[in-house]
Write an enzyme that holds these catalytic residues in place. Sequence first.
Site, mmCIF file in Angstrom:
data_model
loop_
_atom_site.group_PDB
_atom_site.id
_atom_site.type_symbol
_atom_site.label_atom_id
_atom_site.label_comp_id
_atom_site.label_asym_id
_atom_site.label_seq_id
_atom_site.Cartn_x
_atom_site.Cartn_y
_atom_site.Cartn_z
ATOM 1 N N THR A 123 0.864 -1.190 0.000
ATOM 2 C CA THR A 123 0.000 0.000 0.000
ATOM 3 C C THR A 123 0.894 1.232 0.000
ATOM 4 O O THR A 123 1.627 1.461 0.954
ATOM 5 C CB THR A 123 -0.901 -0.005 1.247
ATOM 6 O OG1 THR A 123 -1.622 -1.236 1.252
ATOM 7 C CG2 THR A 123 -1.867 1.168 1.237
ATOM 8 N N CYS A 266 -2.966 -1.473 9.273
ATOM 9 C CA CYS A 266 -3.400 -0.934 7.973
ATOM 10 C C CYS A 266 -4.285 0.302 8.099
ATOM 11 O O CYS A 266 -3.860 1.396 7.719
ATOM 12 C CB CYS A 266 -4.132 -2.012 7.185
ATOM 13 S SG CYS A 266 -3.095 -3.457 6.895
HETATM 14 C C1 UGA Z 1 -7.909 -4.098 6.493
HETATM 15 C C2 UGA Z 1 -8.929 -4.182 5.347
HETATM 16 O O1 UGA Z 1 -10.169 -4.702 5.846
HETATM 17 C C3 UGA Z 1 -8.414 -5.093 4.228
HETATM 18 O O2 UGA Z 1 -9.325 -5.099 3.145
HETATM 19 C C4 UGA Z 1 -7.050 -4.554 3.769
HETATM 20 O O3 UGA Z 1 -6.502 -5.366 2.751
HETATM 21 C C5 UGA Z 1 -6.101 -4.524 4.945
HETATM 22 O O4 UGA Z 1 -6.628 -3.675 5.977
HETATM 23 C C6 UGA Z 1 -4.781 -3.997 4.462
HETATM 24 O O5 UGA Z 1 -4.722 -2.834 4.088
HETATM 25 O O6 UGA Z 1 -3.823 -4.774 4.366
HETATM 26 P P1 UGA Z 1 -7.296 -5.705 8.564
HETATM 27 O O7 UGA Z 1 -6.383 -4.600 9.038
HETATM 28 O O8 UGA Z 1 -6.806 -7.106 8.551
HETATM 29 O O9 UGA Z 1 -7.792 -5.403 7.069
HETATM 30 O O10 UGA Z 1 -8.543 -5.654 9.533
HETATM 31 P P2 UGA Z 1 -10.101 -5.317 9.434
HETATM 32 O O11 UGA Z 1 -10.873 -6.572 9.420
HETATM 33 O O12 UGA Z 1 -10.361 -4.305 8.388
HETATM 34 O O13 UGA Z 1 -10.309 -4.652 10.877
HETATM 35 C C7 UGA Z 1 -9.642 -3.418 11.201
HETATM 36 C C8 UGA Z 1 -10.062 -2.927 12.559
HETATM 37 O O14 UGA Z 1 -11.398 -2.444 12.518
HETATM 38 C C9 UGA Z 1 -10.020 -3.948 13.679
HETATM 39 O O15 UGA Z 1 -9.424 -3.362 14.813
HETATM 40 C C10 UGA Z 1 -11.481 -4.283 13.931
HETATM 41 O O16 UGA Z 1 -11.713 -4.654 15.250
HETATM 42 C C11 UGA Z 1 -12.133 -2.956 13.615
HETATM 43 N N1 UGA Z 1 -13.562 -3.065 13.203
HETATM 44 C C12 UGA Z 1 -13.915 -3.755 12.089
HETATM 45 C C13 UGA Z 1 -14.536 -2.438 13.965
HETATM 46 O O17 UGA Z 1 -14.248 -1.775 14.990
HETATM 47 N N2 UGA Z 1 -15.841 -2.527 13.576
HETATM 48 C C14 UGA Z 1 -16.222 -3.213 12.474
HETATM 49 O O18 UGA Z 1 -17.437 -3.251 12.178
HETATM 50 C C15 UGA Z 1 -15.230 -3.842 11.719
#
Ligand code: UGA
Length: 439
Positions: A123, A266
Amino acid sequence: MAMRISVIGCGYLGAVHAASMAELGHEVVGIDVDPAKVESLAAGRAPFFEPGLPELLERTLETGRLRFTTDFADAAGAEVHFLCVGTPQKSGEFAADLQYVDGAFAELLAIVGPGAVIAGKSTVPVGTAERLAARLEEVQPEATLVWNPEFLREGFAVKDTLHPDRLVYGVPDGAEGERATAVLDEVYARILAEGTPRLVMDPSTAQLVKVAANSFLATKISFINAMAELCERTGGDVTSLADAIGLDERIGRKFLNAGLGFGGGCLPKDIRAFMARAGELGADQTLSFLREVDAINTRRRVRMVDLAREVCGGSFLGQRITVLGASFKPNSDDIRDSPALNVAEQLRLQGAMVRVTDPAALANAKSSYPNLVYVEDVEEALTGADLVLILTEWEQYRELDPEKAGELVAQRRVLDGRNAIDPAAWRAAGWTYRALGRR
Ligand code: UGA
């Protein structure tokens, strides 16, 4: 047709990508500067917690199509080089630190052959691909640079790589772009055969797609957390609100889980790097809303600490607090910018006796937050607690039996930082239940 592929950088992205490319039938060499990581991957051990990765590594290493090395020279002769190194936030500023991208690219320039395709997956700030392409043109004009962003989520990385929602190719104009597109189509032939949408565009848009997607996701989370702040003022319930607005197909219920907000390696750094890049492009106002997104997110952590203090009667002194969860989200041992550990550390600094447990992230947590007390066993962690905080919604914490847990603690008081447990069931078992954005 099997292709020769190198994957530069074997972190969360590269290790999964390398093994997945071998799974698709290609000859793959994964390259990383860290000998310990390479040794572990070569022995079939994933250096981080990722469901399905150990099995995938074992399976693909056995075929002989996948190997790992620290020797960059082994990338020579590959038809496609995937650039998968990290782009962390620079210390003391919002911009992305491109030293690993630039370092790996310089090494690639020394070995890249005519006709090869270099596919950037990291990224990066928009404009990076154009800058690297100009360098490539000087050194090896017969090779092509494309941008092929990755959208995998930790915890679902294998599935997201082998069965993605979409493939995005950012390629140069004209015949060179057509040839590079054909090469990527060959790499992803099995994925495309499943009917996966493939979008071909210019490299600038492809770089933007990635940061735009992460910014949108971060905005969605902060939007629902802003609604949680209002629910806290009005006595409303943010989970009911999310369910109700989420049924509108245009909005959708996914990524509307209110609570402690987003962390990880990320979303936080990507929105900041995006703001920094917009500033460089003379468009700082355009993304100023991301500052609010970041601020709402940070406030959730402060609010969690305030709520815990309130439940403890105004002071943490002498309070034994158990924190369930250390990773930034379940099914990961990644603690980068973990909201859970951030809150745990604030509680400790304010005088609470904090014990933290997590099924996968304790080793990482210990090295970054050495002053917290860590307990492996959840029952041991709960024993004698005056207050329990659920800060990462691992399945085993969602499934805790409130009655059994109640027998272990000193006081039945729980704060649900992820809206992960059933308030009615816990209250029925005599617990004081509080959560962000709920009555
Ligand atoms: C994120 C993106 O979802 C991916 O599509 C992307 O490829 C990735 O970053 C990246 O750039 O490499 P990731 O960091 O693995 O993926 O995690 P997410 O599932 O997006 O969760 C991120 C944060 O948001 C977590 O702390 C999670 O607890 C929080 N979250 C997620 C919430 O607080 N509420 C939600 O409804 C969903």
